[in-house]
Design a protein around this motif. Structure first.
Motif, PDB file in Angstrom:
ATOM      1  N   GLU A 329     -43.598  29.551  43.607  1.00 22.51           N
ATOM      2  CA  GLU A 329     -43.720  29.417  42.249  1.00 22.51           C
ATOM      3  C   GLU A 329     -42.858  28.487  41.468  1.00 22.51           C
ATOM      4  N   ASN A 334     -46.841  24.458  34.772  1.00 18.46           N
ATOM      5  CA  ASN A 334     -47.011  25.792  33.943  1.00 18.46           C
ATOM      6  C   ASN A 334     -48.543  26.382  33.944  1.00 18.46           C
ATOM      7  N   LYS A 337     -48.689  28.548  36.775  1.00 13.67           N
ATOM      8  CA  LYS A 337     -47.948  29.884  36.645  1.00 13.67           C
ATOM      9  C   LYS A 337     -48.572  30.651  35.731  1.00 13.67           C
ATOM     10  N   VAL A 338     -49.202  30.191  34.745  1.00 11.08           N
ATOM     11  CA  VAL A 338     -49.934  31.251  33.649  1.00 11.08           C
ATOM     12  C   VAL A 338     -51.223  31.992  34.679  1.00 11.08           C
ATOM     13  N   LEU A 340     -50.839  33.159  37.527  1.00 10.95           N
ATOM     14  CA  LEU A 340     -50.028  33.969  38.366  1.00 10.95           C
ATOM     15  C   LEU A 340     -49.566  35.513  37.742  1.00 10.95           C
ATOM     16  N   LYS A 341     -49.720  35.441  36.314  1.00 12.68           N
ATOM     17  CA  LYS A 341     -49.314  36.358  35.533  1.00 12.68           C
ATOM     18  C   LYS A 341     -50.609  37.641  35.644  1.00 12.68           C
ATOM     19  N   PRO A 342     -50.232  38.868  35.326  1.00 15.09           N
ATOM     20  CA  PRO A 342     -51.079  39.920  35.187  1.00 15.09           C
ATOM     21  C   PRO A 342     -51.626  39.813  33.735  1.00 15.09           C
ATOM     22  N   GLY A 343     -52.799  40.318  33.613  1.00 16.55           N
ATOM     23  CA  GLY A 343     -53.539  40.569  32.059  1.00 16.55           C
ATOM     24  C   GLY A 343     -54.088  41.911  32.074  1.00 16.55           C
ATOM     25  N   SER A 348     -52.713  42.550  38.302  1.00 15.10           N
ATOM     26  CA  SER A 348     -51.956  42.130  39.682  1.00 15.10           C
ATOM     27  C   SER A 348     -50.722  42.661  39.677  1.00 15.10           C
ATOM     28  N   ASP A 349     -50.195  43.321  38.644  1.00 15.51           N
ATOM     29  CA  ASP A 349     -48.768  44.130  38.963  1.00 15.51           C
ATOM     30  C   ASP A 349     -48.888  45.445  39.161  1.00 15.51           C
ATOM     31  N   ARG A 416     -53.601  36.882  42.831  1.00 10.98           N
ATOM     32  CA  ARG A 416     -52.438  36.768  42.097  1.00 10.98           C
ATOM     33  C   ARG A 416     -51.214  37.616  42.667  1.00 10.98           C
TER      34      ARG A 416
END
Length: 492
Positions: A329, A334, A337-338, A340-343, A348-349, A416
């Motif tokens: 990471e 940038n 990296k966006v 890779l984030k959960p939504g 994904s977390d 992710r």
């Protein structure tokens, strides 16, 4: 032979649901268009509407496919708005029922205090609640037993659209008047613009009687909807995408049974016939097509494996060599990296997603091998059937069923969770002489690579024509081009 091998399972069902909520039901208090602000219409100058109860049939090609029921009533501290909608939709030859329910509480000035929205179809159930405090809207989602909360800054006081339609009618609007509203989109957790234009007065036949109505056009995502608002502020009729209409009726008529055949097959209706038959797609290295009939600024045709110039789109299949041994990471830009984030829909977390990604791909495999294992797992473990709901990874994992939307959000979450940036793309894909609307993924392996968990393809074949990319919310951009896009295969 599996059912999937016999029939295409593409995204139109979900696009229809999103579009119907966001556009066709734009005056109703459904979550897609729940909040907006007026630019020039002073709500405080409008007299309070009386209590109302409205029943409407939902019709396509003179065939009833559903109904809506709304209630607007005064309370001690403001107003209460409740709406229920039921539709019977045919997607990919399968008939499904979809149920939506919304409850909204308004302040004295018609601004929103709180809301509760639920959408249910088959085994899928998605709930969103929200409340306003100052200039912040707190939204809580609940899916597959997992909750998520987000605070969304507001540009101005949020209002429910049904209250505004009544206010617009009461304000004696003139032909040519235009108003712009910011509506809240739960898919992006942001706001987007809707322009309302008053077209003038028109007589309309409603339940056998002629009534005077104000005709307005609502423009959203490069498509338009027409609505006829009666002098009392009730919506008497709406006309929207794919020939679907809402028509005011009685309670008895609205509750009358729905036809088993439901709507016309939405997937087939929106697909495009190909001018040539494409064979051995896995072996094709290049595809060139001519694109026309749509405003090009609303689609993302250029970039990655696609090159677009002078209406000609060239798609080159990616080469699968020279990938890095690992992805860290700290070395990502940038943009990577966006993704890779959960939504809200790509969780994904969540521990279940994290554990499954670890179980499938482990921690020591090369990034490309991880992607192949994840794609193969989703391909083998998700039953390929159309789903009429807002797709999210946790519900898909729990129910083990879905169309390409569910495959795409689940793969995005798993990738992710495994440390691989992944986004959702949508566009067209070829099958048996036609191009169908479809969704797939883009994974970052040192460079972006197109993959499709519905087909178990790494990389995806060149008949995947990307129109939008980023997140599931981007699929709403397709609403304005369905039925307008023209495509001609030049060579392959």
């Amino acid at each position: 032979m599996s059912l999937y091998q016999k029939k295409p399972f593409w995204i139109l069902g979900s696009i229809f649901v999103l579009g119907f909520i966001a556009l066709f039901m734009i005056r109703l208090d459904l979550i897609q268009k729940y909040f907006f602000r007026t630019q020039s219409l002073p709500i405080s100058a409008i007299k309070s509407p009386g209590d109302k109860e409205t029943w409407m049939n939902i019709v396509q090609s003179h065939r009833k496919i559903g109904f809506s029921h709304s209630r607007f009533s005064a309370e001690q501290d403001g107003y209460r708005l409740q709406e229920t909608v039921r539709m019977r939709i045919n997607t990919m030859g399968m008939v499904q029922d979809i149920n939506l329910k919304t409850i909204g509480r308004l302040n004295r000035d018609f601004s929103l205090a709180d809301f509760d929205f639920n959408i249910k179809s088959g085994r899928f159930n998605f709930n969103v609640t929200g409340s306003v405090s100052g200039d912040v809207l707190t939204v809580r989602t609940n899916s597959a037993g997992a909750s998520r909360e987000a605070d969304i800054p507001l540009k101005a006081k949020p209002y429910l659209l049904p209250a505004i339609t009544a206010a617009m009618s009461a304000a004696e609007l003139n032909s040519g008047d235009k108003y712009t509203f910011d509506i809240f989109d739960p898919a992006t957790m942001g706001q987007t613009a809707v322009m309302v234009e008053v077209l003038g007065k028109e007589d309309l036949q409603v339940m056998g009687e002629i009534q005077s109505a104000t005709k307005v056009a609502l423009n959203f995502k490069d498509t338009s909807q027409l609505a006829w608002i009666g002098d009392s502020g009730e919506v008497l009729k709406e006309k929207g995408i794919l020939g679907i209409q809402l028509e005011k009726t009685t309670r008895q008529d609205a509750l009358r049974g729905l036809a088993a055949a439901a709507s016309a097959d939405l997937t087939q209706a929106a697909s495009l016939a190909s001018n040539v038959l494409l064979e051995d797609l896995d072996r094709l290295a290049t595809l060139r097509v001519e694109i026309s009939g749509i405003p090009l600024q609303v689609v993302q045709l250029n970039g990655g494996r696609q090159a677009f110039k002078a209406n000609i789109l060239t798609i080159e299949k990616e080469t699968m060599t020279n990938f890095p041994a690992d992805i860290h990471e700290r070395n990502l830009q940038n943009l990577e990296k966006v993704f890779l984030k959960p939504g809200p829909f790509i969780q994904s977390d969540d521990q279940k997603i994290q554990n499954l990604a670890q179980e499938i791909a482990g921690t020591h495999a090369a990034p490309l091998d991880k992607v192949r294992m994840l794609v193969e797992w989703v391909y083998k473990n998700i039953d390929k059937r159309p789903v009429l709901s807002l797709p999210d990874a946790l519900s898909t994992l729990d129910n083990r069923v879905g169309d390409c939307n569910e495959h795409a959000v689940l793969l995005a979450a798993l990738a992710r969770a495994a440390g691989i940036p992944c986004r959702v793309e949508a566009g067209l894909v070829y099958l048996k002489g036609r191009f169908y609307y479809h969704a797939w993924n883009l994974v970052y392996l040192g460079r972006w690579i197109t993959v499709d968990a519905v087909y178990d393809q790494v990389p995806a074949d060149v008949s995947h024509i990307r129109l939008v990319t980023g997140s599931p919310s981007q699929q709403l951009d397709l609403i304005g081009i369905i039925g307008k896009l023209q495509l001609r295969v030049l060579d392959h």
